[in-house]
Motif scaffolding. Sequence first.
Motif, mmCIF file in Angstrom:
data_model
loop_
_atom_site.group_PDB
_atom_site.id
_atom_site.type_symbol
_atom_site.label_atom_id
_atom_site.label_comp_id
_atom_site.label_asym_id
_atom_site.label_seq_id
_atom_site.Cartn_x
_atom_site.Cartn_y
_atom_site.Cartn_z
ATOM 1 N N TYR A 85 100.331 92.960 128.695
ATOM 2 C CA TYR A 85 101.157 93.541 127.169
ATOM 3 C C TYR A 85 102.475 94.203 127.757
ATOM 4 C CZ TYR A 85 102.040 96.376 123.246
ATOM 5 O OH TYR A 85 102.522 96.865 122.198
ATOM 6 N N ALA A 132 82.633 84.191 105.974
ATOM 7 C CA ALA A 132 82.846 85.369 107.015
ATOM 8 C C ALA A 132 84.027 85.169 107.773
ATOM 9 C CB ALA A 132 81.731 85.071 107.977
ATOM 10 N N LEU A 133 84.641 83.980 107.873
ATOM 11 C CA LEU A 133 85.745 83.787 108.586
ATOM 12 C C LEU A 133 86.888 84.207 107.755
ATOM 13 C CD1 LEU A 133 85.199 80.680 110.758
ATOM 14 C CD2 LEU A 133 85.509 83.061 111.566
ATOM 15 N N LEU A 135 79.415 81.158 106.954
ATOM 16 C CA LEU A 135 80.113 81.072 108.148
ATOM 17 C C LEU A 135 81.583 81.012 107.907
ATOM 18 C CD1 LEU A 135 78.065 79.321 110.934
ATOM 19 C CD2 LEU A 135 78.556 81.849 110.751
ATOM 20 N N PRO A 187 87.629 88.209 106.649
ATOM 21 C CA PRO A 187 88.696 89.436 107.433
ATOM 22 C C PRO A 187 90.022 89.102 107.146
ATOM 23 C CG PRO A 187 86.822 88.524 108.802
ATOM 24 C CD PRO A 187 86.745 87.832 107.678
ATOM 25 N N ILE A 240 74.220 77.878 105.449
ATOM 26 C CA ILE A 240 74.906 78.818 106.410
ATOM 27 C C ILE A 240 76.102 78.373 106.761
ATOM 28 C CG2 ILE A 240 74.330 79.210 108.786
ATOM 29 C CD1 ILE A 240 71.314 78.532 108.306
ATOM 30 N N LYS A 241 76.528 77.220 106.968
ATOM 31 C CA LYS A 241 77.993 76.938 107.330
ATOM 32 C C LYS A 241 78.923 77.503 106.176
ATOM 33 C CE LYS A 241 77.564 72.672 110.170
ATOM 34 N NZ LYS A 241 77.538 71.458 110.319
ATOM 35 N N VAL A 275 79.870 83.031 114.770
ATOM 36 C CA VAL A 275 80.612 81.609 114.049
ATOM 37 C C VAL A 275 80.314 80.864 115.659
ATOM 38 C CG1 VAL A 275 82.179 80.240 113.443
ATOM 39 C CG2 VAL A 275 81.851 82.603 112.363
ATOM 40 N N ILE A 307 90.992 90.823 104.155
ATOM 41 C CA ILE A 307 91.014 92.588 103.991
ATOM 42 C C ILE A 307 92.030 92.816 105.260
ATOM 43 C CG2 ILE A 307 88.651 92.761 102.980
ATOM 44 C CD1 ILE A 307 88.037 93.386 106.345
ATOM 45 N N MET A 308 92.329 92.168 106.199
ATOM 46 C CA MET A 308 92.980 92.695 107.342
ATOM 47 C C MET A 308 94.721 92.582 107.104
ATOM 48 S SD MET A 308 91.171 93.913 109.223
ATOM 49 C CE MET A 308 92.092 94.629 110.509
ATOM 50 N N ARG A 356 105.992 93.091 126.883
ATOM 51 C CA ARG A 356 107.045 94.150 126.268
ATOM 52 C C ARG A 356 108.535 94.075 126.847
ATOM 53 N NH1 ARG A 356 105.614 98.698 123.104
ATOM 54 N NH2 ARG A 356 106.522 100.188 124.362
ATOM 55 N N ARG A 402 103.530 103.996 122.004
ATOM 56 C CA ARG A 402 103.989 102.812 121.932
ATOM 57 C C ARG A 402 105.171 102.318 121.232
ATOM 58 N NH1 ARG A 402 101.777 99.025 117.873
ATOM 59 N NH2 ARG A 402 101.525 100.399 116.031
ATOM 60 N N CYS A 428 71.413 74.212 106.132
ATOM 61 C CA CYS A 428 72.279 74.096 107.205
ATOM 62 C C CYS A 428 73.559 74.455 106.439
ATOM 63 C CB CYS A 428 72.388 72.802 108.001
ATOM 64 S SG CYS A 428 73.343 72.795 109.236
ATOM 65 N N LEU A 438 85.035 92.744 113.451
ATOM 66 C CA LEU A 438 85.916 91.404 113.289
ATOM 67 C C LEU A 438 85.458 90.547 114.443
ATOM 68 C CD1 LEU A 438 89.197 92.876 112.174
ATOM 69 C CD2 LEU A 438 87.461 91.802 110.850
ATOM 70 N N ILE A 486 82.133 88.973 113.993
ATOM 71 C CA ILE A 486 81.765 87.807 113.166
ATOM 72 C C ILE A 486 82.178 86.494 114.104
ATOM 73 C CG2 ILE A 486 83.006 86.635 110.933
ATOM 74 C CD1 ILE A 486 83.376 89.646 110.083
ATOM 75 N N TYR A 506 76.628 80.511 116.815
ATOM 76 C CA TYR A 506 75.697 79.532 115.976
ATOM 77 C C TYR A 506 76.076 78.224 116.061
ATOM 78 C CZ TYR A 506 73.975 77.667 111.621
ATOM 79 O OH TYR A 506 73.157 76.946 110.578
ATOM 80 N N ILE A 509 93.930 98.910 106.458
ATOM 81 C CA ILE A 509 94.194 100.273 107.002
ATOM 82 C C ILE A 509 95.681 100.262 107.904
ATOM 83 C CG2 ILE A 509 93.510 102.095 108.246
ATOM 84 C CD1 ILE A 509 90.685 100.554 107.938
ATOM 85 N N ASP A 510 95.933 99.233 108.352
ATOM 86 C CA ASP A 510 96.996 99.223 109.175
ATOM 87 C C ASP A 510 98.333 98.547 108.380
ATOM 88 O OD1 ASP A 510 97.056 100.420 111.961
ATOM 89 O OD2 ASP A 510 95.043 99.399 112.034
ATOM 90 N N LEU A 524 96.469 97.313 115.708
ATOM 91 C CA LEU A 524 95.798 98.007 114.641
ATOM 92 C C LEU A 524 95.097 99.478 114.832
ATOM 93 C CD1 LEU A 524 93.239 95.064 113.788
ATOM 94 C CD2 LEU A 524 95.263 95.533 112.665
ATOM 95 N N THR A 525 96.382 100.245 115.041
ATOM 96 C CA THR A 525 95.994 101.715 115.632
ATOM 97 C C THR A 525 95.386 102.516 114.588
ATOM 98 O OG1 THR A 525 98.411 102.113 114.556
ATOM 99 C CG2 THR A 525 98.198 101.563 116.715
ATOM 100 N N ALA A 526 95.654 102.130 113.381
ATOM 101 C CA ALA A 526 94.868 103.217 112.337
ATOM 102 C C ALA A 526 93.519 102.619 112.015
ATOM 103 C CB ALA A 526 95.711 103.406 110.938
ATOM 104 N N THR A 527 93.091 101.493 112.219
ATOM 105 C CA THR A 527 92.004 101.010 111.829
ATOM 106 C C THR A 527 90.769 101.210 112.859
ATOM 107 O OG1 THR A 527 93.054 98.810 111.393
ATOM 108 C CG2 THR A 527 90.705 98.733 111.494
#
Lengths: 367, 436
Positions: A252, B14-15, B11, B18, B7-8, A132, B21-22, A256, B130, B4, A125, A128, A135, B26-27, A114-117
């Motif tokens: 890595y 929350a998982l 969670l 990402p 909250i689950k 979890v 969005i990922m 490669r 790279r 409980c 991330l 998070i 918890y 951005i990438d 994720l070079t630009a993030t």
Amino acid sequence: MEEKAKIGNFEAFCLLLNMVCAKIVLDYPRTVSEDVGSAAWIMIILDTIVVFVFFAIISPLYEKFLGKDLIDISEIALKKVGKIIIGIIFIVQFLYMTHITLREFAEDIKVISLTATPISVVIILFCIAMIVGAYLGIEAICRVYALSVPILTGALTLILMLNSPKFDISRIAPWFGLGVETILKKGLTNLSQFSEIVVLLLIAPFLNNKKAFKGIGRLGILLSGFFLAMATTCYLLIYQFPTSTEFFLPMYQMARIISFGRFFTRIEPAFILIWVLTAFLYLSSSLYFITYIFQRTFDLKYRRPLIVPFIIILFTLSILPENLYSTLQIDMQIYSRFSWIIAILLPLILVIIASVRSRKNKEAGNK
Amino acid sequence: MKRCSYIKTILILALIFPMLIMSGCIDNIEVDEMVYVVAMGIDEGTNENLRITLLMAVPIAVGVGPEPGEVDEATNSITVEAPTILGGISVVNSMISKKVNFSHAKLIVISRQLAENGIERFMNTFMRYREFRPDTYIGISIDSAGEVLKSLNPVLEINPSKHIELLMEAYQYTGFSSGTTIGEFYSRMECTCNEAVAILLGSSQIENEKDIENMFSMTSNTGGVIMEGDYEATDMPVIYESKGRQMGTAVFIKDKMVGELTGLETNYYLMVSGQIGAINYTLPEPNKKAYVPYSNYVSIRLTQARKPEINVKIEDENPVIRIKVSLEGDILSITGKEDYSMGEKLTELENYASDYIREEVLSFLVKTRDELKSDICATGKSIKKKFLYWDDWVSFNWPKRYEKADFNVELSVKIRRSGVMVKNINVDGVFGSEEK
């Protein structure tokens, strides 16, 4: 509810193995070759032997305190005040260890994928996943360990074996690298790479079979040493010293260069998943232990409310280093030099003091 | 209990968040927003700039699915001058509609002029950035690197990337080049026990038979006969639509190019360094001289029987390098009337081939010692294993010692098969000779 958590022997062993060996996918093979050159593998074997001896001394002493964790033992040894001081020391140790590792894993992902993030987004991330894991508690984490560690171990072995056609034995010559004296000096500070074995003294009360503590520890240390030595040796068999000190991520780099014909190439994206899994497991359990030690140190009723404050602290600490180089410096110059004193020497001292105290107390009780 | 499960749920969300969005954040990379460089050439530009030539793939011209593409349109080249490689790429990015990407680059070509001054500064870019992969081939062009790239146009293969890849891999069955990649070059460049090599490339000026005749007239020292592969990339007697040539090896000391090996010498380099594939090797018939017009030849497919054994001993402060090479081969053709397929003749051929190739290997090794002063065959690895400490090894200074080395070469060729014929009955034998 958490106090009822039960951990099987294999789960505990997997936890120990991943905690110690997670650094292989970071920069461990590079840092050890920087320390002692082509003889890094000798140093790792010596370190494994020393840690094994430490554990051989500590485990019979600990058998008297089966069912008690390190915080309980520190209370027996140094009373209530001592327990709080020792607890704080271990919280700081874990915070230090976790924030460096969090930043390093995030930097890895940023460099290779994720070079630009922004780095903060990558760290969030990870945070998070840590929340979890922490918890859900140690039992859930250990069950995921039991599922994942065999896969991770297989994947690591596969990377190393697929590189075997490129191995060249002359690359690990001269055999004693930068010298016997350097091996011994650096070997002492590199004991810090086994710092994570302290978690065994924290999960001991949760073990299903508490007497298996000794076996889990012995096997965990030996296999961790084996994987650390194997990964480093394989890396050095491909990149000779001093080229071996140049690459940020040795594993890595090894992934490669894997190529079999024109078809079986570019397999490193598959390994990114494996690295991230290693990171999630390591970081989740670290956050769990931070909150667990805090709860036990200050005799708090609940652990979970501590997760969010500590994750905020970890996030803040991890974005403090100015750049990647500063992070690596913090790791190599401070953590790697002194961590073994807290993680290996201190528990040994505590267990010895606690044994003496409890014997005296018994004798006093008998009289 | 309700709290409980609440909250689950948080969670779990929350998982999942990402993941959403990922995947497109951005990438994200859209493949059609990239232009993939197949090969890059670096020459010396004006005012100490680099002249960078990019050979880019045009995917639509290569063809989509079963639809055939157009060979002529499969690549496009662009040349830019800038002080650094990535600076030049930024200039290119500012003027084309796509972003330049090197993750599928197959070949980097650097001009000899630059290579003689040292290429460490380029290697740093290739190893650090790279997008460049360690398995990208590295070549040195005798003339302009840009011209070499432009002349490497595919003719028999529509995919330019595959064309270059196959071309560079051909050393496995020709033995005329070294197949060096960036990763190998870098590792050897920084090694204390051997030196680096790179593929030698050039663009041919030969257009017709007359050019070939002119070329041969200039090689009077060999009597007009040149054994296969006994030339470098620019002087090959070949007429072909694609003018790009690979033949021979560029030899380095550290990061500076110090000389070249011909294609034939590259055969010997591969034999000694244990990298030989299965090559066709031609030698004059036993007891006949090479380079004699209308001489008879025996062609053998040579492969490595065992890894070469290299042992170094220090005698009177100087290294004595003992090299044992074991080759095996199949007879492919015999142009003369003698049959070497079996019996004593087979043994004669084996002994002759062993002696002939041994002499050639020896003169190649002497060239690396006296003329090039570069241990490209990695003989230093053997003695490195005898050292215990790094400082002792470094102060031993192997590269300087190599200049005073003596060679002791043992080479054996065993003929295993004779093609699909077990013996050869020549025409005179069938009809009886005129003398009878």
